[in-house]
Motif scaffolding. Structure first.
Motif, mmCIF file in Angstrom:
data_model
loop_
_atom_site.group_PDB
_atom_site.id
_atom_site.type_symbol
_atom_site.label_atom_id
_atom_site.label_comp_id
_atom_site.label_asym_id
_atom_site.label_seq_id
_atom_site.Cartn_x
_atom_site.Cartn_y
_atom_site.Cartn_z
ATOM 1 N N GLU A 104 12.777 25.926 51.720
ATOM 2 C CA GLU A 104 13.688 24.773 51.283
ATOM 3 C C GLU A 104 13.467 23.949 50.170
ATOM 4 O O GLU A 104 12.495 23.908 49.696
ATOM 5 C CB GLU A 104 13.713 23.680 52.890
ATOM 6 C CG GLU A 104 14.593 22.700 52.729
ATOM 7 C CD GLU A 104 15.946 22.711 52.836
ATOM 8 O OE1 GLU A 104 16.481 23.500 51.798
ATOM 9 O OE2 GLU A 104 16.763 22.382 53.558
ATOM 10 N N ASP A 105 14.490 23.300 49.573
ATOM 11 C CA ASP A 105 14.376 22.777 48.388
ATOM 12 C C ASP A 105 13.765 21.343 48.789
ATOM 13 O O ASP A 105 12.720 20.835 47.957
ATOM 14 C CB ASP A 105 15.561 22.376 47.696
ATOM 15 C CG ASP A 105 16.749 21.804 48.511
ATOM 16 O OD1 ASP A 105 16.484 21.890 49.702
ATOM 17 O OD2 ASP A 105 17.809 21.507 47.947
ATOM 18 N N VAL A 107 13.090 18.224 52.156
ATOM 19 C CA VAL A 107 13.147 17.667 53.469
ATOM 20 C C VAL A 107 13.203 16.210 53.478
ATOM 21 O O VAL A 107 12.113 15.649 52.935
ATOM 22 C CB VAL A 107 12.191 18.332 54.482
ATOM 23 C CG1 VAL A 107 12.111 17.710 55.765
ATOM 24 C CG2 VAL A 107 12.010 19.860 54.482
ATOM 25 N N ASP A 108 14.118 15.692 53.663
ATOM 26 C CA ASP A 108 14.504 14.214 53.597
ATOM 27 C C ASP A 108 14.258 13.678 55.244
ATOM 28 O O ASP A 108 13.085 13.429 55.424
ATOM 29 C CB ASP A 108 15.823 13.997 53.055
ATOM 30 C CG ASP A 108 16.154 12.692 52.783
ATOM 31 O OD1 ASP A 108 15.255 11.667 52.734
ATOM 32 O OD2 ASP A 108 17.311 12.330 52.448
ATOM 33 N N THR A 109 15.342 13.486 55.793
ATOM 34 C CA THR A 109 15.369 12.866 57.089
ATOM 35 C C THR A 109 14.844 14.020 58.097
ATOM 36 O O THR A 109 14.184 13.628 59.140
ATOM 37 C CB THR A 109 16.778 12.625 57.746
ATOM 38 O OG1 THR A 109 17.435 13.643 57.868
ATOM 39 C CG2 THR A 109 17.330 11.619 56.976
ATOM 40 N N GLY A 110 15.015 15.316 57.673
ATOM 41 C CA GLY A 110 14.619 16.392 58.665
ATOM 42 C C GLY A 110 15.666 17.055 59.442
ATOM 43 O O GLY A 110 15.542 17.901 60.257
ATOM 44 N N GLU A 111 17.035 16.334 59.437
ATOM 45 C CA GLU A 111 17.990 16.701 60.212
ATOM 46 C C GLU A 111 18.245 18.290 59.911
ATOM 47 O O GLU A 111 18.473 19.130 60.621
ATOM 48 C CB GLU A 111 19.088 15.811 59.983
ATOM 49 C CG GLU A 111 19.258 14.522 60.655
ATOM 50 C CD GLU A 111 19.117 14.500 62.253
ATOM 51 O OE1 GLU A 111 19.334 15.793 62.837
ATOM 52 O OE2 GLU A 111 18.665 13.707 62.851
ATOM 53 N N LYS A 136 9.720 14.066 51.693
ATOM 54 C CA LYS A 136 9.696 12.511 51.703
ATOM 55 C C LYS A 136 9.376 11.979 53.036
ATOM 56 O O LYS A 136 10.115 11.837 53.764
ATOM 57 C CB LYS A 136 11.549 12.293 51.493
ATOM 58 C CG LYS A 136 11.872 12.873 50.035
ATOM 59 C CD LYS A 136 13.702 12.064 50.070
ATOM 60 C CE LYS A 136 13.986 12.065 48.650
ATOM 61 N NZ LYS A 136 15.414 11.935 48.683
ATOM 62 N N GLU A 156 13.541 8.290 46.416
ATOM 63 C CA GLU A 156 14.295 8.411 45.202
ATOM 64 C C GLU A 156 15.150 9.503 45.300
ATOM 65 O O GLU A 156 14.538 10.428 45.798
ATOM 66 C CB GLU A 156 13.523 8.220 44.014
ATOM 67 C CG GLU A 156 12.442 8.991 43.864
ATOM 68 C CD GLU A 156 11.072 8.617 44.220
ATOM 69 O OE1 GLU A 156 10.844 8.292 45.349
ATOM 70 O OE2 GLU A 156 10.106 8.851 43.426
ATOM 71 N N PHE A 157 16.300 9.508 44.583
ATOM 72 C CA PHE A 157 17.205 10.709 44.422
ATOM 73 C C PHE A 157 16.632 11.654 43.188
ATOM 74 O O PHE A 157 16.780 10.928 42.328
ATOM 75 C CB PHE A 157 18.604 10.056 44.369
ATOM 76 C CG PHE A 157 19.487 11.337 44.760
ATOM 77 C CD1 PHE A 157 19.891 11.936 45.917
ATOM 78 C CD2 PHE A 157 20.205 11.938 43.448
ATOM 79 C CE1 PHE A 157 20.526 13.186 45.853
ATOM 80 C CE2 PHE A 157 20.887 13.129 43.442
ATOM 81 C CZ PHE A 157 21.241 13.616 44.647
ATOM 82 N N ILE A 158 16.513 12.721 43.629
ATOM 83 C CA ILE A 158 15.867 13.692 42.547
ATOM 84 C C ILE A 158 17.024 15.068 42.112
ATOM 85 O O ILE A 158 17.711 15.298 43.038
ATOM 86 C CB ILE A 158 14.620 14.284 42.377
ATOM 87 C CG1 ILE A 158 14.706 14.923 43.887
ATOM 88 C CG2 ILE A 158 13.632 12.947 42.465
ATOM 89 C CD1 ILE A 158 13.291 15.648 44.043
ATOM 90 N N VAL A 159 17.121 15.253 40.943
ATOM 91 C CA VAL A 159 17.909 16.802 40.712
ATOM 92 C C VAL A 159 16.881 17.523 39.736
ATOM 93 O O VAL A 159 16.069 17.091 39.214
ATOM 94 C CB VAL A 159 19.252 16.485 39.859
ATOM 95 C CG1 VAL A 159 20.176 15.381 40.564
ATOM 96 C CG2 VAL A 159 18.738 15.692 38.572
ATOM 97 N N ASP A 164 20.819 19.579 43.213
ATOM 98 C CA ASP A 164 21.946 19.013 42.661
ATOM 99 C C ASP A 164 22.503 17.617 42.650
ATOM 100 O O ASP A 164 21.919 16.919 43.598
ATOM 101 C CB ASP A 164 23.075 19.929 42.803
ATOM 102 C CG ASP A 164 23.774 19.592 44.393
ATOM 103 O OD1 ASP A 164 22.712 19.597 45.408
ATOM 104 O OD2 ASP A 164 24.800 19.581 44.327
HETATM 105 P P1 5GP Z 1 17.768 16.161 55.518
HETATM 106 O O1 5GP Z 1 18.576 16.686 56.522
HETATM 107 O O2 5GP Z 1 16.446 16.241 55.591
HETATM 108 O O3 5GP Z 1 17.835 14.681 55.644
HETATM 109 O O4 5GP Z 1 18.449 16.268 54.015
HETATM 110 C C1 5GP Z 1 18.144 17.438 53.517
HETATM 111 C C2 5GP Z 1 19.172 17.902 52.322
HETATM 112 O O5 5GP Z 1 19.610 16.573 51.804
HETATM 113 C C3 5GP Z 1 18.527 18.485 51.360
HETATM 114 O O6 5GP Z 1 18.675 19.939 51.694
HETATM 115 C C4 5GP Z 1 19.638 18.314 50.236
HETATM 116 O O7 5GP Z 1 20.603 18.914 50.143
HETATM 117 C C5 5GP Z 1 19.681 16.961 50.400
HETATM 118 N N1 5GP Z 1 18.772 15.937 49.638
HETATM 119 C C6 5GP Z 1 18.017 15.031 50.266
HETATM 120 N N2 5GP Z 1 17.381 14.449 49.543
HETATM 121 C C7 5GP Z 1 17.660 14.566 48.032
HETATM 122 C C8 5GP Z 1 17.420 14.461 46.811
HETATM 123 O O8 5GP Z 1 16.563 13.669 46.476
HETATM 124 N N3 5GP Z 1 18.227 15.086 45.781
HETATM 125 C C9 5GP Z 1 19.045 16.041 46.186
HETATM 126 N N4 5GP Z 1 19.704 16.661 44.974
HETATM 127 N N5 5GP Z 1 19.180 16.433 47.357
HETATM 128 C C10 5GP Z 1 18.707 15.798 48.347
#
Ligand code: 5GP
Ligand code: MG
Length: 180
Positions: A104-105, A107-111, A136, A156-159, A164
């Motif tokens: 995976e690129d 994992v933010d909240t993990g949803e 994160k 923070e938000f990254i690309v 993307d």
């Molecule tokens: P989650 O379901 O873990 O909250 O979010 C996962 C998805 O949110 C990632 O696969 C990605 O598509 C998007 N995402 C979360 N944080 C970022 C970020 O910092 N940058 C970008 N480009 N996408 C993010």
């Protein structure tokens, strides 16, 4: 590409140069090489679109026999009041009895990853682990441990490097962070 770029309405500045990403990918690949050395043909399962560049670099550093495939989590509006349903598309072969490593690129909240794992578990693999390029810790809301994390960042938000901002920025070789 310079040190600052503009994508749509936002400006981004360089945060993690390609050489540093490569070192982190190397370190996580070596851990996987150690942990899976004696397992039968593990399957790397990348989640599109974000993981394509990470997968490409990671898999070149893997020293055991492996298989590789990509899947996509498609969002569509359900017909019932449950609202958004996300289904896994592109997984055509059985994964029963296989050792699966999800690539995976971020994992933010993990949803997203949690949803993915619950779907895959119904298909009876021998094991499932997650290898994410970014984690994160400040946002993660699930109990499930994420075993392989190449790098950890704040909220923070990254690309870049596959990630993307509204479809732009995926091809950048470095990671950029939003500034305004
Ligand atoms: P989650 O379901 O873990 O909250 O979010 C996962 C998805 O949110 C990632 O696969 C990605 O598509 C998007 N995402 C979360 N944080 C970022 C970020 O910092 N940058 C970008 N480009 N996408 C993010
Ligand atoms: Mg993603």
């Amino acid at each position: 590409m310079g040190d600052t770029i503009k994508l749509h309405d936002k400006k981004f500045k360089i945060m993690i140069p390609a050489a540093e990403i490569d070192r982190a990918v190397e370190a996580v690949a070596q851990r996987i090489n150690r942990d899976y050395a004696d397992k039968e043909t593990p399957l790397f399962l990348g989640i599109l679109n974000g993981s394509f560049m990470f997968m490409s670099d990671l898999i070149k550093k893997i020293e055991f026999q492996n298989e590789l495939s990509f899947v996509k989590l498609a969002s569509y509006e359900g017909t019932e009041s449950s609202g958004h349903v996300r289904s896994l598309i592109g997984l055509n072969n059985s994964i029963e009895g296989r050792h699966v490593i999800i690539v995976e690129d971020i994992v933010d909240t993990g949803e997203s990853i949690d949803h993915m794992i619950r779907d895959l578990e119904t298909r009876k693999p021998a094991s499932i682990e997650v290898c994410t390029l970014f984690f994160k810790p400040g946002s993660y809301r699930k109990e499930r441990p994420i075993k392989y994390r190449a790098m950890e960042i704040g909220n923070e938000f990254i690309v870049g490097y596959g990630l993307d901002y509204d479809q732009l920025g995926r091809s950048l070789k470095d990671i950029y962070v939003v500034t305004e």
